[in-house]
Each structure stands twice: as C-alpha cells, then as structure tokens.
Design a protein around this motif. Structure first.
Motif, PDB file in Angstrom:
ATOM      1  N   LEU A   1      -8.210   9.789  -9.271  1.00 37.56           N
ATOM      2  CA  LEU A   1      -8.641   8.521  -9.865  1.00 37.56           C
ATOM      3  C   LEU A   1      -8.147   8.382 -11.296  1.00 37.56           C
ATOM      4  O   LEU A   1      -7.812   7.274 -11.737  1.00 37.56           O
ATOM      5  CB  LEU A   1     -10.153   8.407  -9.804  1.00 37.56           C
ATOM      6  CG  LEU A   1     -10.775   8.361  -8.407  1.00 37.56           C
ATOM      7  CD1 LEU A   1     -12.298   8.236  -8.505  1.00 37.56           C
ATOM      8  CD2 LEU A   1     -10.213   7.211  -7.582  1.00 37.56           C
TER       9      LEU A   1
ATOM     10  N   SER B   1     -10.712  -3.756 -10.012  1.00 40.16           N
ATOM     11  CA  SER B   1     -10.021  -3.513  -8.744  1.00 40.16           C
ATOM     12  C   SER B   1     -10.966  -3.657  -7.569  1.00 40.16           C
ATOM     13  O   SER B   1     -12.170  -3.401  -7.686  1.00 40.16           O
ATOM     14  CB  SER B   1      -9.426  -2.092  -8.725  1.00 40.16           C
ATOM     15  OG  SER B   1      -8.553  -1.879  -9.805  1.00 40.16           O
TER      16      SER B   1
ATOM     17  N   LEU C   1      -4.603   7.087 -11.101  1.00 42.20           N
ATOM     18  CA  LEU C   1      -4.540   5.667 -10.755  1.00 42.20           C
ATOM     19  C   LEU C   1      -5.009   4.786 -11.915  1.00 42.20           C
ATOM     20  O   LEU C   1      -4.384   3.770 -12.236  1.00 42.20           O
ATOM     21  CB  LEU C   1      -5.394   5.398  -9.513  1.00 42.20           C
ATOM     22  CG  LEU C   1      -4.901   6.023  -8.214  1.00 42.20           C
ATOM     23  CD1 LEU C   1      -5.941   5.842  -7.111  1.00 42.20           C
ATOM     24  CD2 LEU C   1      -3.565   5.415  -7.778  1.00 42.20           C
TER      25      LEU C   1
ATOM     26  N   ASN D   1      -0.482   5.123  -0.919  1.00 36.77           N
ATOM     27  CA  ASN D   1      -1.514   5.988  -1.488  1.00 36.77           C
ATOM     28  C   ASN D   1      -0.903   7.219  -2.150  1.00 36.77           C
ATOM     29  O   ASN D   1       0.087   7.770  -1.658  1.00 36.77           O
ATOM     30  CB  ASN D   1      -2.491   6.438  -0.408  1.00 36.77           C
ATOM     31  CG  ASN D   1      -3.323   5.303   0.144  1.00 36.77           C
ATOM     32  OD1 ASN D   1      -3.533   4.295  -0.521  1.00 36.77           O
ATOM     33  ND2 ASN D   1      -3.792   5.456   1.374  1.00 36.77           N
TER      34      ASN D   1
ATOM     35  N   CYS E   1      -1.653  -1.566  -3.978  1.00 38.10           N
ATOM     36  CA  CYS E   1      -2.791  -1.017  -3.242  1.00 38.10           C
ATOM     37  C   CYS E   1      -2.553   0.480  -3.139  1.00 38.10           C
ATOM     38  O   CYS E   1      -1.607   0.916  -2.466  1.00 38.10           O
ATOM     39  CB  CYS E   1      -2.882  -1.658  -1.858  1.00 38.10           C
ATOM     40  SG  CYS E   1      -4.192  -0.984  -0.804  1.00 38.10           S
ATOM     41  N   SER E   2      -3.361   1.284  -3.827  1.00 39.66           N
ATOM     42  CA  SER E   2      -3.129   2.733  -3.822  1.00 39.66           C
ATOM     43  C   SER E   2      -4.437   3.468  -4.058  1.00 39.66           C
ATOM     44  O   SER E   2      -5.205   3.118  -4.958  1.00 39.66           O
ATOM     45  CB  SER E   2      -2.121   3.117  -4.910  1.00 39.66           C
ATOM     46  OG  SER E   2      -1.778   4.492  -4.821  1.00 39.66           O
ATOM     47  N   GLY E   3      -4.681   4.470  -3.241  1.00 36.42           N
ATOM     48  CA  GLY E   3      -5.889   5.274  -3.361  1.00 36.42           C
ATOM     49  C   GLY E   3      -5.629   6.660  -2.819  1.00 36.42           C
ATOM     50  O   GLY E   3      -4.562   7.240  -3.047  1.00 36.42           O
TER      51      GLY E   3
ATOM     52  N   VAL F   1     -12.409  -1.980  -4.515  1.00 41.29           N
ATOM     53  CA  VAL F   1     -12.558  -0.608  -4.017  1.00 41.29           C
ATOM     54  C   VAL F   1     -12.797  -0.708  -2.519  1.00 41.29           C
ATOM     55  O   VAL F   1     -13.786  -1.295  -2.066  1.00 41.29           O
ATOM     56  CB  VAL F   1     -13.711   0.129  -4.725  1.00 41.29           C
ATOM     57  CG1 VAL F   1     -13.907   1.518  -4.126  1.00 41.29           C
ATOM     58  CG2 VAL F   1     -13.438   0.231  -6.224  1.00 41.29           C
TER      59      VAL F   1
ATOM     60  N   VAL G   1      -7.908  -0.360  -4.318  1.00 45.02           N
ATOM     61  CA  VAL G   1      -8.004   1.102  -4.317  1.00 45.02           C
ATOM     62  C   VAL G   1      -8.713   1.567  -3.045  1.00 45.02           C
ATOM     63  O   VAL G   1      -9.955   1.586  -2.979  1.00 45.02           O
ATOM     64  CB  VAL G   1      -8.761   1.610  -5.559  1.00 45.02           C
ATOM     65  CG1 VAL G   1      -8.814   3.141  -5.565  1.00 45.02           C
ATOM     66  CG2 VAL G   1      -8.121   1.097  -6.837  1.00 45.02           C
TER      67      VAL G   1
ATOM     68  N   ASN H   1       0.832  -1.201   0.000  1.00 44.84           N
ATOM     69  CA  ASN H   1       0.000   0.000   0.000  1.00 44.84           C
ATOM     70  C   ASN H   1       0.865   1.249   0.000  1.00 44.84           C
ATOM     71  O   ASN H   1       1.763   1.407   0.826  1.00 44.84           O
ATOM     72  CB  ASN H   1      -0.919   0.021   1.224  1.00 44.84           C
ATOM     73  CG  ASN H   1      -1.570   1.391   1.400  1.00 44.84           C
ATOM     74  OD1 ASN H   1      -1.154   2.171   2.248  1.00 44.84           O
ATOM     75  ND2 ASN H   1      -2.559   1.700   0.599  1.00 44.84           N
TER      76      ASN H   1
ATOM     77  N   ILE I   1     -10.297   4.124  -0.556  1.00 42.99           N
ATOM     78  CA  ILE I   1     -10.824   5.492  -0.543  1.00 42.99           C
ATOM     79  C   ILE I   1     -11.113   5.850   0.910  1.00 42.99           C
ATOM     80  O   ILE I   1     -11.985   5.272   1.560  1.00 42.99           O
ATOM     81  CB  ILE I   1     -12.112   5.608  -1.384  1.00 42.99           C
ATOM     82  CG1 ILE I   1     -11.888   5.093  -2.806  1.00 42.99           C
ATOM     83  CG2 ILE I   1     -12.591   7.050  -1.397  1.00 42.99           C
ATOM     84  CD1 ILE I   1     -10.893   5.892  -3.624  1.00 42.99           C
TER      85      ILE I   1
ATOM     86  N   ALA J   1     -14.729   5.453  -8.872  1.00 43.12           N
ATOM     87  CA  ALA J   1     -13.600   4.518  -8.771  1.00 43.12           C
ATOM     88  C   ALA J   1     -13.988   3.158  -9.339  1.00 43.12           C
ATOM     89  O   ALA J   1     -13.195   2.516 -10.052  1.00 43.12           O
ATOM     90  CB  ALA J   1     -13.156   4.388  -7.322  1.00 43.12           C
TER      91      ALA J   1
END
Length: 333
Positions: A218, A269, A221, A165, A200-202, A271, A231, A163, A233, A262
C-alpha cells in the motif's frame, strides 16, 4: 499526491507532496481495531456515499496459456488444470456486457491471460473498448504488461481504466513471480498513467507474505506520482494446480485492517473488495464496507474462480441498507 495524518481521533489529509513511510503506515495498521475503523470510516464518509457500492463485472476474454509463472494463477502454463482458449469474438463480449449492465454493473472489466498483448490482437481490443463504451459502461482492461505505444492506442480507443496489480511488496515479489520484475509492473503503471488512462492497481492478501509486506504494498501504491483511482484488494483463492494451492487462510481481522489502511492511505480512491468473497462471511464483508471498501465484482465467476452470485450480493446489500451506484445510459433520462 494525497496522503493523510491522524492526530488523536481527528483525520487530516497531508499536503500533496507528502510521502508515506512504512513506519507511519504500520502505526495506523496496528491501532486497536475500533480506532482504526473509526478513522477509516470517518474519512470514507468525506469522500464517498458510505451506503453505496459500485458494481463491476469481469469477463475472461482469453483464458489460459499465459507464460508468466504467477504462483497464485491457474491460467499460467506453469500450473495445471486450465486449458488455453482463443480471444473471444466481439459479439459475444458485447452480449455479456449487456447482461452485466442489466445486472446493475456500471463498469465492465475484460481480462486476457497474456504476458502482454500482441500487435495482431490490438484491433480486437480496440473494438471491444469502443463497443462496451457505446453501452454506457465504464471500460477496464487487464492484459498484462503494456508498452507506452500500446497504452496510447487503448487510450485513443477511449479505455477508462487499466488494471495491473503489483500483487505484494517489492521484497516479497520474487517469491510470487520470477518471469517479470516488480519494476516491470511499475513501468506498465507509468505507461498507463502517461497515456491518460485511469489506473487500477492493488494486490493479493494471503500468499505467504508478512503483514509488513501487505502494508508496504500500500505504501508503494500511495506513493506513486498519482495514487491509483481504483485499488482492488484480493483475498487469495487457493487454486488447485498452483504453487499456492495449500496455503493457510488469512485471519479475517487482518484482511479488514488492510481494507481500512488502504482507505486511509488513498482516501480518494475506490477500494475494491475483489477475489475471495465466496469464503467471506456476510459479517466480514459488512465490516470491509464499513472500513472503506466501496466496490465489488458481481456474477458467479471471477476469471477462473467462483464468485458470489447476484442473489447473494443483492440480499446482502439490502440487509445492510446499501445500494448500488446507478448507471446513466446514453440517450436515456
């Protein structure tokens, strides 16, 4: 890469070489809410079980003392109120992982308040990854920036997810953090991807950004060479002692729109409805699930912030007729 187009009320995925634009994403975001939710929920059902939620548990394996100046984070040395701690020992981490597994979690996430891991800490991280994997849990780490060599080390240990973000748009990023750049974030994501670890990125909603900043986050990404498999949020939790302690709360409808967007922009993905659920009504969370969110963190805490307890989550899922993703434990059938 995957994206999609919408024609009338029909949702169609674009060819893999399509790129999202801010204008196209904004057009979806600004649809009447019922139309937006119809499209996101319809697409969600083509990729996932709409009545199933994946449960994760997040453990703070090293608290406080981070040199970064992230305006939302109470673990920064630039904030006040959270004392620094040493890295947890392996036995304690595995004890908490077993508890997480017993509570229904299928993914175990471990976070350390670092700018980046130091070489002396890497053997301990490797041992944690291997130990948690031996319990049958998916593993995730969030340790700050990673070099390509560090990403390879953790990939060799079997780390499933990393992760990191991006938090917000590139435009707004300097208002949130000055001790590292937006490009630094993207470089870590590239290192992780190249090492074969799932990304894992949001981001975080409610830091004073505009709706366009949220949408553009978004877009960034979704336009990565391969979108993140996960993702998260987050809804900002204004933490005492941070620069963002007194910001106004976000309109719940605007947050739900971002969840739906998203899902539409990254259809394959997970969410993840992450920080801020303690301030969300059950009805708001239910709409987030309908919009396409399909993962939550369980437990009473999320790093240094409060999180809904297992009883509230179990009650909510039962009332909605939803179930948690099951876990297959090695050696058991």
């Amino acid at each position: 890469m995957q994206a999609l187009s919408t024609v009338g009320d029909v949702v169609q995925e674009k060819p893999c070489d399509a790129q999202w634009t801010l204008d196209a994403a904004r057009e979806l975001y600004n649809l009447p809410l019922n139309d937006l939710l119809f499209r996101s929920h319809t697409l969600h059902r083509t990729k996932f079980n709409a009545n199933e939620v994946q449960l994760s548990k997040l453990l703070n394996i090293k608290t406080g003392g981070c040199p970064e100046d992230c305006g939302y984070c109470s673990q920064s040395v630039h904030a006040s109120g959270v004392a620094a701690s040493k890295l947890m020992n392996l036995d304690d981490v595995l004890l908490e992982a077993r508890k997480a597994r017993e509570s229904g979690a299928t993914r175990y996430c471990m976070g350390a308040a670092w700018r980046s891991p130091k070489p002396r800490d890497e053997p301990a991280i490797v041992a944690m990854v291997k130990g948690v994997k031996s319990l049958g849990l998916e593993t995730c780490m969030t340790l700050g920036m990673l070099s390509s060599a560090q990403a390879e080390t953790f990939a060799d240990a079997g780390l499933d997810y990393y992760n990191h973000n991006i938090d917000t748009s590139e435009r707004f990023y300097p208002e949130v953090i000055t001790t590292r750049s937006f490009a630094d974030r993207l470089k870590t994501l590239a290192n992780v991807r190249e090492a074969g670890i799932k990304v894992c990125s949001g981001g975080i909603i409610g830091m004073g950004e505009t709706p366009d900043d949220r949408i553009d986050m978004l877009v960034t990404l979704a336009n990565l060479p391969e979108p993140p498999e996960s993702v998260p949020i987050n809804l900002l939790i204004p933490m005492p002692g941070t620069r963002m302690a007194n910001l106004e709360p976000v309109d719940p409808i605007e947050f739900i729109r971002i969840i739906a967007l998203a899902r539409l922009m990254m259809p394959a993905s997970s969410v993840r409805l992450t920080a801020g659920r303690t301030t969300m009504s059950d009805e708001m969370q239910a709409l987030c699930f309908f919009a396409g969110a399909n993962s939550i963190f369980v437990g009473d805490t999320l790093l240094t912030a409060a999180n809904p307890g297992n009883d509230r989550d179990s009650n909510l899922l039962a009332r909605l007729g939803m179930t948690a993703t099951s876990l297959e434990i090695p050696g058991e059938r």
